[in-house]
Write a protein that holds these residues in place. Structure first.
Motif, short mmCIF file in Angstrom:
data_model
loop_
_atom_site.label_atom_id
_atom_site.label_comp_id
_atom_site.label_asym_id
_atom_site.label_seq_id
_atom_site.Cartn_x
_atom_site.Cartn_y
_atom_site.Cartn_z
N ALA A 137 46.88 43.24 48.07
CA ALA A 137 46.89 44.37 47.14
C ALA A 137 47.52 44.01 45.80
O ALA A 137 47.13 44.55 44.76
N ASP A 138 48.48 43.10 45.78
CA ASP A 138 49.16 42.72 44.55
C ASP A 138 48.43 41.64 43.76
O ASP A 138 48.88 41.26 42.68
N ALA A 139 47.35 41.15 44.31
CA ALA A 139 46.55 40.16 43.58
C ALA A 139 45.64 40.88 42.59
O ALA A 139 45.11 41.95 42.88
N ASP A 140 45.45 40.28 41.42
CA ASP A 140 44.55 40.86 40.42
C ASP A 140 43.11 40.43 40.66
O ASP A 140 42.17 41.19 40.40
N ILE A 141 42.93 39.21 41.14
CA ILE A 141 41.61 38.64 41.40
C ILE A 141 41.65 37.90 42.73
O ILE A 141 42.63 37.21 43.04
N ILE A 142 40.60 38.04 43.52
CA ILE A 142 40.46 37.30 44.77
C ILE A 142 39.54 36.11 44.52
O ILE A 142 38.42 36.27 44.03
N GLU A 143 40.00 34.92 44.86
CA GLU A 143 39.15 33.74 44.78
C GLU A 143 38.62 33.42 46.19
O GLU A 143 39.41 33.15 47.09
N MET A 202 49.35 38.08 32.26
CA MET A 202 48.67 37.03 33.01
C MET A 202 48.29 37.58 34.39
O MET A 202 49.12 38.18 35.07
N LYS A 203 47.04 37.37 34.79
CA LYS A 203 46.58 37.85 36.08
C LYS A 203 46.86 36.81 37.18
O LYS A 203 46.81 35.61 36.93
N ILE A 204 47.11 37.33 38.37
CA ILE A 204 47.35 36.47 39.53
C ILE A 204 46.09 36.41 40.38
O ILE A 204 45.55 37.45 40.78
N ILE A 205 45.64 35.19 40.64
CA ILE A 205 44.50 34.96 41.52
C ILE A 205 45.02 34.43 42.85
O ILE A 205 45.85 33.52 42.88
N VAL A 206 44.53 35.01 43.94
CA VAL A 206 44.90 34.54 45.27
C VAL A 206 43.66 34.06 46.00
O VAL A 206 42.70 34.83 46.16
N PRO A 207 43.63 32.81 46.41
CA PRO A 207 42.47 32.30 47.16
C PRO A 207 42.46 32.78 48.60
O PRO A 207 43.51 32.89 49.24
#
Length: 224
Positions: A24-30, A1-6
Motif C-alpha cells: 500500500a505504501d508503494a507508489d509504483i509496482i514493478e 520521489m516515488k518508491i517502486i517496489v518489485p
C-alpha cells in the motif's frame, strides 16, 4: 520521489499468495516477469494486472545480460514485451537499450518507455555519456543503476546526476548506486533530482536495496 517496489513471483501460486495490502505504501509496482519461465509469463500476466488494478505498474523483463533471470533473443524479448503491453497497457515499460538496441526501433510506438542501463561491476567513467545518449532517444524515464565499489563512486553518481539535471531539466530520470555503499543514493532524490527509487518488500531485487518501510521513513524525513 516515488518508491517502486518489485514483485517477483516464480509461479501463479506465489502471486496469488501475495498480499497486495503490504504494498500500500508503494507508489509504483514493478512486475519482474523474468522470475517466471518464459512460457508462463503470458499465463500469469492477467492475474498480476488484476491483483494490482488501479495501481501504477512498471513491467520489467530483466535479462541475464543486465542482472536478471531470463535469457532471450532480441526478437523474443521484444515480442514478449509487446504482447504484454498490447494486452494490459502497463504504465511504464522497461527496455534494456544497450542489450537490445538492434530492435529498439520496434519499440518506438510506446511513449512510456523506461530506457535502462545496469552495471553490476562498476561505476563507469562514461556515466554522463550513457545517460545523455539514452536521453537523446526521448524516453519517459531514463534509469541508471551502477555498482558502487567505494564511497567515492556514490558521490560521483550523485554529482553526475545533479549535473545531468541541470543540463536536461525536462527529462525524468532515476539513478542509483548499488551495493552497501550505495544506500545513500537511493534516498537522495531531493538533492539529485531522481524521480524514482526502488525498495524491497521481502527479497531485494538489487544489491543495497532497502525495505519499503525504511525507504518511506527516510523520504518522509528528507522531503518534509
Amino acid at each position: 520521489m516515488k518508491i517502486i517496489v518489485p514483485i517477483m513471483p516464480q509461479n501463479m501460486e506465489e502471486l496469488l499468495a501475495l498480499d497486495a495490502e503490504r504494498l500500500a505504501d508503494a507508489d509504483i509496482i514493478e512486475w519482474r516477469a523474468d522470475y517466471l519461465p518464459k512460457e508462463q509469463i503470458l499465463t500469469v500476466a492477467p492475474a498480476v494486472f488484476e491483483k494490482f488494478v488501479g495501481r501504477e505498474i512498471l513491467f520489467t523483463l530483466r535479462t541475464t545480460k543486465e542482472g536478471g533471470l531470463i535469457d532471450l533473443s532480441n526478437q523474443d524479448y521484444v515480442h514478449l514485451i509487446k504482447e504484454v503491453a498490447a494486452l494490459y497497457q502497463p504504465d511504464y515499460i522497461d527496455f534494456e537499450y544497450y542489450s537490445h538496441r538492434d530492435v529498439f526501433d520496434q519499440m518506438l510506438e510506446f511513449p512510456n518507455l523506461v530506457l535502462s542501463y545496469h552495471n553490476f561491476i562498476e561505476t563507469p567513467d562514461n556515466f554522463m555519456e550513457i545517460i545523455s545518449e539514452l536521453t537523446s532517444l526521448s524516453p519517459a524515464v531514463v534509469k541508471m543503476a551502477v555498482m558502487a565499489n567505494t564511497e567515492q563512486d556514490v558521490l560521483d553518481v550523485m554529482n553526475f546526476t545533479r549535473a545531468f539535471k541541470n543540463l536536461h531539466a525536462g527529462q525524468a530520470f532515476a539513478t542509483m548506486s548499488m551495493g552497501r555503499f550505495g544506500k545513500l543514493s537511493r534516498i537522495a532524490g531531493v538533492v539529485t533530482g531522481s524521480c524514482w527509487t526502488f525498495a524491497s518488500l521481502d527479497e531485494a531485487s538489487a544489491p543495497g536495496q532497502m525495505s519499503l518501510a525504511n525507504t518511506r521513513k527516510f523520504l518522509e524525513i528528507l522531503e518534509n
